[in-house]
Enzyme design. Structure first.
Site, PDB file in Angstrom:
ATOM      1  N   LYS A  65       1.308  -1.085  -0.261  1.00 50.33           N
ATOM      2  CA  LYS A  65       0.301   0.067  -0.125  1.00 50.33           C
ATOM      3  C   LYS A  65       0.435   1.277   0.161  1.00 50.33           C
ATOM      4  O   LYS A  65       0.964   2.052   0.845  1.00 50.33           O
ATOM      5  CB  LYS A  65      -0.493   0.108   0.835  1.00 50.33           C
ATOM      6  N   ILE A  69       5.685  10.770  -1.893  1.00 55.09           N
ATOM      7  CA  ILE A  69       6.037  11.768  -2.963  1.00 55.09           C
ATOM      8  C   ILE A  69       6.434  10.476  -4.625  1.00 55.09           C
ATOM      9  O   ILE A  69       6.776  10.154  -4.248  1.00 55.09           O
ATOM     10  CB  ILE A  69       6.984  12.920  -2.562  1.00 55.09           C
TER      11      ILE A  69
END
Length: 234
Positions: A65, A69
């Site tokens: 998961k 950035i």
């Protein structure tokens, strides 16, 4: 997409140690081809185990998961590609998905967008600050994942039919929260039986505790595979 139940069943190795995971894999033998490794096992030596499992010929779904950035996600995906695993999850945020897709381009890694966790209900989604109900949020993120070029979606079986209409027939639709009839829900709130999930449009089913915590994991896996085969043959 394969129509074999054995290609569609993913056993969740939600276990605290590699030793316990190895025991389950050994017990299930050739009956199970696909395994999921998440945080619990990954942070207990499970990443090396994932490499070994993939090298042995099993398919591995690495449930990380990812969300960060753009550059960090891309660099992470580049290294995960080298591990030889088959599937990887990241949260279905557009920029993260686009970066991951570019990083995985040319590989066999199937990137899966996580829509809404199956442990979340409407109040949980509201508490997290979203204006959408779980169903609407799942559909919005499914469309964003399709647009980003992702390989598939993770969502509950309750949303599977609606998501399938959005993403079409080519993308994988992976469903956790699968519980055979009579099994306890545990911490899952949006669950469905294997047969019902397949009929709803799921391509792959993730089953953890009903198999790995069963008194006889091999018998439990065979029962679930039989239910899946029956549903697929109709």
């Amino acid at each position: 997409m394969s129509t074999s139940a054995r290609d569609r069943l993913i056993v969740g190795l939600d276990l605290p140690t590699v030793t316990e995971a190895e025991k389950i894999v050994s017990t299930l033998g050739e009956e199970v081809l696909f395994y999921k490794i998440g945080y619990q096992l990954a942070f207990a030596g499970g990443l090396d185990f994932a490499r070994d499992l993939a090298a042995s010929g099993k398919q591995v779904f690495l449930d990380m998961k990812l969300l960060d950035i753009d550059n960090t996600v891309a660099k992470g995906v580049e290294n995960i590609v080298k591990m030889g695993v088959s599937m990887l999850t990241l949260h279905a945020y557009p920029k993260a998905m686009k970066s991951a897709v570019e990083a995985a381009r040319g590989s066999n890694l199937c990137l899966l967008g996580v829509t809404v966790l199956t442990s979340m209900d409407e109040q949980d989604v509201i508490d997290a600050g979203y204006e959408y109900d779980p169903h609407s949020l799942v559909l919005r993120r499914a469309e964003q994942a399709r647009a980003a070029g992702m390989g598939g979606i993770v969502c509950s079986a309750e949303e599977a039919a609606a998501v399938r209409k959005i993403i079409g027939g080519d993308m994988a639709l992976v469903t956790p929260g699968i519980r055979p009839a009579g099994a306890e829900k545990g911490d899952q709130k949006r669950v469905m039986t294997p047969a019902d999930a397949l009929r709803a449009g799921s391509s792959h089913l993730v089953v953890g505790r009903p198999i790995v915590a069963a008194p006889d994991p091999l018998a439990a896996s065979r029962a679930i595979l039989a239910e899946m085969e029956s549903a697929l043959s109709r």
